[in-house]
Design a protein around this motif. Structure first.
Motif, PDB file in Angstrom:
ATOM      1  N   GLU A 310       8.395  -7.103  -3.348  1.00 55.22           N
ATOM      2  CA  GLU A 310       9.858  -7.140  -3.247  1.00 55.22           C
ATOM      3  C   GLU A 310      10.336  -7.880  -2.010  1.00 55.22           C
ATOM      4  OE1 GLU A 310       8.110  -4.537  -3.865  1.00 55.22           O
ATOM      5  OE2 GLU A 310       8.664  -3.875  -5.890  1.00 55.22           O
ATOM      6  N   THR A 311       9.494  -7.969  -0.962  1.00 54.07           N
ATOM      7  CA  THR A 311       9.928  -8.569   0.305  1.00 54.07           C
ATOM      8  C   THR A 311       9.320  -9.944   0.560  1.00 54.07           C
ATOM      9  OG1 THR A 311       8.138  -7.422   1.462  1.00 54.07           O
ATOM     10  CG2 THR A 311      10.265  -6.302   1.326  1.00 54.07           C
ATOM     11  N   VAL A 312       8.354 -10.359  -0.245  1.00 51.44           N
ATOM     12  CA  VAL A 312       7.712 -11.663  -0.030  1.00 51.44           C
ATOM     13  C   VAL A 312       8.508 -12.710  -0.808  1.00 51.44           C
ATOM     14  CG1 VAL A 312       5.595 -12.980  -0.250  1.00 51.44           C
ATOM     15  CG2 VAL A 312       5.489 -10.546   0.263  1.00 51.44           C
ATOM     16  N   GLY A 313       9.464 -13.349  -0.163  1.00 51.44           N
ATOM     17  CA  GLY A 313      10.318 -14.329  -0.827  1.00 51.44           C
ATOM     18  C   GLY A 313       9.650 -15.677  -1.037  1.00 51.44           C
ATOM     19  N   LYS A 314       8.634 -16.012  -0.206  1.00 52.03           N
ATOM     20  CA  LYS A 314       7.980 -17.318  -0.323  1.00 52.03           C
ATOM     21  C   LYS A 314       7.081 -17.405  -1.560  1.00 52.03           C
ATOM     22  CE  LYS A 314       9.675 -18.985   3.483  1.00 52.03           C
ATOM     23  NZ  LYS A 314      10.599 -20.133   3.463  1.00 52.03           N
ATOM     24  N   LEU A 315       6.777 -16.246  -2.187  1.00 52.08           N
ATOM     25  CA  LEU A 315       5.962 -16.279  -3.390  1.00 52.08           C
ATOM     26  C   LEU A 315       6.689 -17.011  -4.529  1.00 52.08           C
ATOM     27  CD1 LEU A 315       3.348 -15.427  -4.772  1.00 52.08           C
ATOM     28  CD2 LEU A 315       4.433 -13.245  -5.333  1.00 52.08           C
ATOM     29  N   LYS A 316       8.012 -16.916  -4.551  1.00 51.11           N
ATOM     30  CA  LYS A 316       8.800 -17.604  -5.570  1.00 51.11           C
ATOM     31  C   LYS A 316       8.684 -19.118  -5.422  1.00 51.11           C
ATOM     32  CE  LYS A 316      11.779 -18.055  -8.914  1.00 51.11           C
ATOM     33  NZ  LYS A 316      11.333 -17.866 -10.309  1.00 51.11           N
ATOM     34  N   ASN A 376       2.690 -18.471 -15.796  1.00 51.01           N
ATOM     35  CA  ASN A 376       3.517 -17.359 -16.289  1.00 51.01           C
ATOM     36  C   ASN A 376       3.270 -16.081 -15.495  1.00 51.01           C
ATOM     37  OD1 ASN A 376       4.640 -18.998 -18.274  1.00 51.01           O
ATOM     38  ND2 ASN A 376       3.021 -18.517 -19.751  1.00 51.01           N
ATOM     39  N   TYR A 377       1.995 -15.769 -15.232  1.00 46.73           N
ATOM     40  CA  TYR A 377       1.683 -14.550 -14.487  1.00 46.73           C
ATOM     41  C   TYR A 377       2.190 -14.620 -13.048  1.00 46.73           C
ATOM     42  CZ  TYR A 377      -1.299 -13.079 -18.367  1.00 46.73           C
ATOM     43  OH  TYR A 377      -1.765 -12.692 -19.585  1.00 46.73           O
ATOM     44  N   ILE A 378       2.066 -15.784 -12.419  1.00 48.54           N
ATOM     45  CA  ILE A 378       2.555 -15.926 -11.033  1.00 48.54           C
ATOM     46  C   ILE A 378       4.071 -15.813 -10.995  1.00 48.54           C
ATOM     47  CG2 ILE A 378       2.702 -17.512  -9.083  1.00 48.54           C
ATOM     48  CD1 ILE A 378      -0.049 -18.567  -9.869  1.00 48.54           C
ATOM     49  N   ASN A 379       4.757 -16.346 -11.996  1.00 49.42           N
ATOM     50  CA  ASN A 379       6.217 -16.190 -12.060  1.00 49.42           C
ATOM     51  C   ASN A 379       6.617 -14.726 -12.248  1.00 49.42           C
ATOM     52  OD1 ASN A 379       7.088 -18.872 -11.722  1.00 49.42           O
ATOM     53  ND2 ASN A 379       6.508 -19.365 -13.817  1.00 49.42           N
ATOM     54  N   LEU A 380       5.821 -13.978 -13.025  1.00 43.85           N
ATOM     55  CA  LEU A 380       6.097 -12.541 -13.177  1.00 43.85           C
ATOM     56  C   LEU A 380       5.957 -11.802 -11.848  1.00 43.85           C
ATOM     57  CD1 LEU A 380       4.361 -11.603 -16.558  1.00 43.85           C
ATOM     58  CD2 LEU A 380       6.794 -11.528 -16.044  1.00 43.85           C
ATOM     59  N   LEU A 381       4.919 -12.151 -11.072  1.00 44.67           N
ATOM     60  CA  LEU A 381       4.729 -11.500  -9.773  1.00 44.67           C
ATOM     61  C   LEU A 381       5.820 -11.885  -8.782  1.00 44.67           C
ATOM     62  CD1 LEU A 381       0.857 -11.850  -9.346  1.00 44.67           C
ATOM     63  CD2 LEU A 381       2.149  -9.796  -9.942  1.00 44.67           C
ATOM     64  N   ALA A 382       6.406 -13.077  -8.955  1.00 44.58           N
ATOM     65  CA  ALA A 382       7.458 -13.516  -8.027  1.00 44.58           C
ATOM     66  C   ALA A 382       8.837 -12.984  -8.403  1.00 44.58           C
ATOM     67  CB  ALA A 382       7.495 -15.042  -7.971  1.00 44.58           C
ATOM     68  N   LEU A 383       8.988 -12.369  -9.566  1.00 46.45           N
ATOM     69  CA  LEU A 383      10.304 -11.877  -9.989  1.00 46.45           C
ATOM     70  C   LEU A 383      10.848 -10.748  -9.107  1.00 46.45           C
ATOM     71  CD1 LEU A 383      10.180 -11.924 -13.901  1.00 46.45           C
ATOM     72  CD2 LEU A 383      11.606 -13.298 -12.390  1.00 46.45           C
ATOM     73  N   ARG A 387      14.782 -10.222  -8.128  1.00 46.77           N
ATOM     74  CA  ARG A 387      15.508  -9.077  -8.687  1.00 46.77           C
ATOM     75  C   ARG A 387      14.577  -7.863  -8.658  1.00 46.77           C
ATOM     76  NH1 ARG A 387      16.393 -11.041 -13.223  1.00 46.77           N
ATOM     77  NH2 ARG A 387      15.177  -9.717 -14.636  1.00 46.77           N
ATOM     78  N   GLN A 388      14.992  -6.814  -7.996  1.00 42.06           N
ATOM     79  CA  GLN A 388      14.085  -5.707  -7.685  1.00 42.06           C
ATOM     80  C   GLN A 388      13.590  -5.000  -8.937  1.00 42.06           C
ATOM     81  OE1 GLN A 388      15.749  -2.920  -4.982  1.00 42.06           O
ATOM     82  NE2 GLN A 388      13.908  -1.656  -4.824  1.00 42.06           N
ATOM     83  N   ASP A 389      14.436  -4.820  -9.934  1.00 38.68           N
ATOM     84  CA  ASP A 389      14.056  -4.074 -11.125  1.00 38.68           C
ATOM     85  C   ASP A 389      13.524  -4.976 -12.233  1.00 38.68           C
ATOM     86  OD1 ASP A 389      16.392  -5.369 -11.505  1.00 38.68           O
ATOM     87  OD2 ASP A 389      17.430  -3.725 -12.546  1.00 38.68           O
ATOM     88  N   ALA A 390      13.089  -6.198 -11.903  1.00 38.36           N
ATOM     89  CA  ALA A 390      12.619  -7.128 -12.928  1.00 38.36           C
ATOM     90  C   ALA A 390      11.248  -6.734 -13.462  1.00 38.36           C
ATOM     91  CB  ALA A 390      12.568  -8.551 -12.368  1.00 38.36           C
ATOM     92  N   LEU A 391      10.379  -6.213 -12.589  1.00 39.33           N
ATOM     93  CA  LEU A 391       9.020  -5.858 -12.994  1.00 39.33           C
ATOM     94  C   LEU A 391       8.765  -4.411 -12.599  1.00 39.33           C
ATOM     95  CD1 LEU A 391       6.315  -6.908 -14.159  1.00 39.33           C
ATOM     96  CD2 LEU A 391       5.628  -7.453 -11.820  1.00 39.33           C
ATOM     97  N   GLN A 393       6.948  -0.906 -11.609  1.00 39.77           N
ATOM     98  CA  GLN A 393       5.783  -0.667 -10.767  1.00 39.77           C
ATOM     99  C   GLN A 393       4.534  -0.409 -11.602  1.00 39.77           C
ATOM    100  OE1 GLN A 393       5.929  -0.973  -7.533  1.00 39.77           O
ATOM    101  NE2 GLN A 393       3.781  -0.458  -7.125  1.00 39.77           N
ATOM    102  N   THR A 394       4.713   0.184 -12.772  1.00 42.70           N
ATOM    103  CA  THR A 394       3.555   0.499 -13.620  1.00 42.70           C
ATOM    104  C   THR A 394       2.949  -0.734 -14.266  1.00 42.70           C
ATOM    105  OG1 THR A 394       5.087   0.917 -15.440  1.00 42.70           O
ATOM    106  CG2 THR A 394       4.409   2.812 -14.113  1.00 42.70           C
ATOM    107  N   SER A 395       3.707  -1.815 -14.348  1.00 38.33           N
ATOM    108  CA  SER A 395       3.205  -3.034 -15.001  1.00 38.33           C
ATOM    109  C   SER A 395       2.531  -3.995 -14.034  1.00 38.33           C
ATOM    110  CB  SER A 395       4.363  -3.766 -15.697  1.00 38.33           C
ATOM    111  OG  SER A 395       4.987  -2.936 -16.641  1.00 38.33           O
ATOM    112  N   MET A 396       2.643  -3.734 -12.733  1.00 40.70           N
ATOM    113  CA  MET A 396       2.079  -4.679 -11.764  1.00 40.70           C
ATOM    114  C   MET A 396       0.560  -4.733 -11.860  1.00 40.70           C
ATOM    115  SD  MET A 396       4.382  -4.190  -8.342  1.00 40.70           S
ATOM    116  CE  MET A 396       6.135  -4.539  -8.350  1.00 40.70           C
ATOM    117  N   SER A 397      -0.086  -3.584 -12.009  1.00 38.59           N
ATOM    118  CA  SER A 397      -1.546  -3.577 -12.093  1.00 38.59           C
ATOM    119  C   SER A 397      -2.017  -4.339 -13.327  1.00 38.59           C
ATOM    120  CB  SER A 397      -2.059  -2.140 -12.130  1.00 38.59           C
ATOM    121  OG  SER A 397      -1.516  -1.452 -13.253  1.00 38.59           O
ATOM    122  N   ALA A 398      -1.292  -4.206 -14.444  1.00 38.75           N
ATOM    123  CA  ALA A 398      -1.665  -4.946 -15.654  1.00 38.75           C
ATOM    124  C   ALA A 398      -1.525  -6.452 -15.452  1.00 38.75           C
ATOM    125  CB  ALA A 398      -0.803  -4.492 -16.825  1.00 38.75           C
TER     126      ALA A 398
END
Length: 766
Positions: A310-316, A376-383, A387-391, A393-398
């Protein structure tokens, strides 16, 4: 434009050198045959010149004879006019003579025409031969330039091979030194391990007994940013290697498109390959931002930041760059497939090559698909950073698990592509129309695929090994609430953390001053340089030996002084005994003169005292109590003086004994230093001997290399000299030919003028 650099082994260089020498020998044989041909042509030309000279001489004679005949004709005509009256017989004779002259003149004219035709044919043949010789000379010059370029290339390759072998030798020497130092390092490692295990046990016991709360474990929030920054640094190194491998792969693919199936230097390539090459030329604009984006991400992760999605903005930013590169691969995919199809349609493409091209088409499609999935997966991790509620917490490990599986799939696809490309390169090497340029580019392309395979393998292994850390929770979050943080909560937590760190820093006691690091390094350098200085150590050893000899002399001197002190002590004790006896005798009333004569030991004196005591009652006016009180010893004042002298002697004795002990300890220290210096000198002597041996070996190798270089330079100079001699001879021959041609043309012009003059006269006469 990436320049393909090939590293050729020494046996290949020797084989190429043999082929080049064979070619040079063949060219020398050809040049010798051409010289023979030139000599034959020179001989034939000289014969023609001689014939021309003889013909010109004969032509001149004929011209003179024609002039004489014309003069005779004129005189005969004049005589005929004067002698008409004499009859018909002279006129008939004149007519007969005129007909003879006409026939002779007609023969001479025909012969002159034939000579002109022969001369013209000889000139044409000479010009044709000259043109052939000039073409052959230009061909030989071009071949000489090509051979010179090949020789220069071989010299450069030999130089590179020698330098590479020298670096390999230096690396092997370093490894050998490392193997020699391995036992010592292993011993030090065992000692360090033992010391560390002891300190670990001690620290563990102290922590268990004294520390009520421990937040220094790796699973605690305090260590999460440190490990995250460490992992980001490792990922940055892997991505840098991946970027370099991708750049090389695209650049060498662009070079191959310009060479195969059509060489752009000979004929234009197809429009499809031109467009494909244009797109490949733009690969750096999509590949290099991957490294820049991950570098900014690594720089944004510090100890003072909360490292969560949620705080790493450079990942986007990194995700956007990766998506751009994935789109670039999708854009060039159709062109790459069509380019492989064009290779299959080439006339020299075999069935095996066609099958390998089909497999490569499937591999390229699979790799593009895997990069798309990764994007696609990297974009999901950068969401979550957007936006905080985009992903949830239970789906991050998957997502992380699928990302790891996709990395392994990419590794397998790249590995298959490298294997198929290697098989295709071996099949292409068997073709007869494959050029050296294509072989070099293919080898470079295979090298880039191997490095790409290694990079993807390292990245997949790295991600799998740290998958537990990626899927674990950092432990941040409000009490009783969700485990996620928004940027405001993270900022508040960091502010509280800074306040706590400031408070702890304020209550900490100042540490004692120590030696600064730079000063310690300087002292260590000075110490190292002083210990490594052989002359200084030798001088120190000499000084130590001189000091030891001086201390030995002082030791002997003080031993003698101690013996003398003992003798003096005995004398003083004897003298004190005599003085006590004298005092006892004086106390009993004995005459003073008897004292010197009664110099007896204390036992005799006591016996004499006892005799005096027995004789004392017989004298009038004496009492036994007086004699018994005097026998007890000297008066108190005398006893005090004797005690002072004994204490003084004891002090002197103690002082000398302490001095002797101190000198003995100094002597032992000097002995130990001398032994240490001797050991260091022996070690330095051994190192010097090893260095001398290595220097001699290197000098021998340098001599051999210099001999090889000198030999190659001599061969090159010989070849160059032979070509220069041939060129100079041919240029001289051409000059002589030009001079001969100019002379022949002048003679031909004179002959033409000479032949025209009589015909004009005849016409005028007629």
């Amino acid at each position: 434009m990436v320049v393909a650099v090939t590293f050729v082994s020494v046996p290949q260089l020797r084989a190429q050198n043999q082929v080049l020498k064979k070619g040079v020998v063949d060219e020398q044989a050809n040049s010798a045959s051409l010289k023979d041909q030139l000599k034959q042509r020179d001989q034939s030309l000289r014969k023609v010149e001689q014939e021309m000279d003889s013909l010109s001489f004969r032509n001149q004679q004929l011209a003179k004879r024609v002039e004489l005949l014309q003069e005779e004709l004129v005189t005969s005509e004049a005589k005929s006019k004067k002698g008409k009256s004499k009859g018909d017989s002279p006129s008939q004779q004149g007519l007969q003579t005129q007909s003879v002259f006409d026939e002779d003149l007609q023969k001479k004219i025909q012969e002159n025409e034939r000579l002109h035709i022969q001369f013209y044919e000889a000139g044409e043949q000479h010009r044709h031969q000259e043109g052939q010789m000039r073409a052959r000379l230009e061909e030989l010059e071009s071949q000489s330039a090509q051979h010179q370029a090949v020789v220069d290339g071989l010299n450069a390759r030999y130089t590179e091979a020698v330098e590479r072998l020298q670096t390999d030798k230096a690396r092997m020497e370093v490894r050998d030194e490392g193997r020699q130092e391995t036992p010592q390092c292993q011993q030090q490692l065992r000692r360090c391990q033992a010391e560390l295990s002891r300190q670990l046990k001690q620290s563990s016991s102290v922590i268990q007994e004294k520390v009520p709360f421990n937040d220094t474990s790796e699973s605690s929030p305090a260590h999460f940013p440190l490990k995250a920054r460490d992992l980001a640094g490792q990922a940055l190194a892997f991505v840098q290697d991946l970027v370099a491998a991708l750049l090389n792969f695209h650049s060498y693919t662009e070079q191959r498109v310009h060479i195969y199936p059509r060489d752009s230097s000979i004929e234009p390539i197809s429009p499809l390959n031109q467009k494909f090459s244009q797109y490949l030329h733009e690969n750096a604009a999509y590949v290099r931002p991957l490294e820049d984006g991950l570098l900014q991400l690594h720089q944004s992760i510090t100890e003072d930041t909360v490292t969560v999605l949620e705080t790493v903005g450079k990942l986007k930013l990194f995700a956007d760059h990766f998506s751009a590169y994935s789109h670039f691969l999708q854009k060039i995919l159709p062109y790459q497939l069509k380019s492989l199809e064009e290779e299959c349609n080439a006339p020299f493409c075999t069935a095996a090559l066609t099958a390998k091209n089909r497999e490569l088409q499937r591999d390229v499609t699979c790799i593009t698909t895997q990069f798309d999935k990764l994007s696609n997966y990297i974009n999901l991790l950068a969401l979550p950073s957007v936006r905080q509620d985009a992903l949830p917490q239970t789906s991050m490990s998957a997502v992380f698990t699928q990302l790891s599986a996709c990395l392994h799939s990419l590794q397998d696809a790249v590995k298959e592509m490298s294997k198929h490309y290697s098989q295709k390169a071996s099949l292409e090497g068997e073709l007869s129309n494959v050029t050296e340029k294509l072989r070099t580019t293919t080898e470079c392309l295979l090298g880039s695929l191997v490095s790409l395979t290694n990079c993807t393998s390292k990245i997949a292994t790295f991600f799998s090994n740290n998958l537990d850390f990626f899927t674990s929770s950092p432990g941040y979050g409000p009490k009783g609430g969700p485990a996620t943080l928004d940027p405001l909560q993270a900022e508040s937590m960091l502010a509280n953390k800074k306040k706590a760190a400031t408070y702890l820093h304020a209550i900490q006691k100042p540490r004692p001053q120590s030696v600064p690091y730079k000063e310690a390094l300087a002292n260590r350098r000075v110490l190292t340089s002083s210990t490594e200085s052989r002359e200084g150590l030798t001088q120190q050893v000499h000084q130590s030996q001189e000091k030891i000899a001086r201390l030995e002399q002082e030791k002997e001197h003080w031993l003698l002084e101690a013996q003398l002190g003992k003798v003096r002590l005995e004398k003083e004790s004897q003298r004190i005994g005599e003085l006590e006896a004298q005092l006892a005798a004086a106390a009993r009333g004995a005459p003073a003169s008897v004292a010197p004569a009664t110099a007896v030991p204390p036992a005799d004196a006591s016996a004499h005292d006892q005799d005096d005591a027995e004789a004392a009652p017989k004298c009038p006016g004496t009492e036994p109590t007086t004699s018994t009180s005097l026998v007890r010893g000297p008066p108190p004042s005398v006893r005090v003086q004797v005690g002072d002298e004994e204490s003084r002697e004891q002090l002197i004795k103690d002082h000398y004994m302490a001095r002797v002990g101190e000198l003995t300890s100094q002597l032992q220290v000097s002995d130990s230093k001398a032994v240490h210096f001797h050991a260091e000198c022996r070690a330095l002597a051994k190192r010097l001997a090893l260095a001398e041996k290595s220097r001699e070996a290197l000098s021998e190798e340098v001599k051999v290399a210099n001999q090889n270089v000198t030999r190659l330079q001599d061969d090159l100079a010989t070849t160059k000299r032979s070509y220069e001699d041939q060129l100079s001879m041919m240029s001289d021959h051409l000059c002589s030919m030009n001079e001969t041609l100019s002379k022949q043309r002048e003679e031909i012009d004179t002959l033409k003028l000479g032949s025209k003059v009589p015909t004009c006269k005849n016409r005028l006469r007629k």
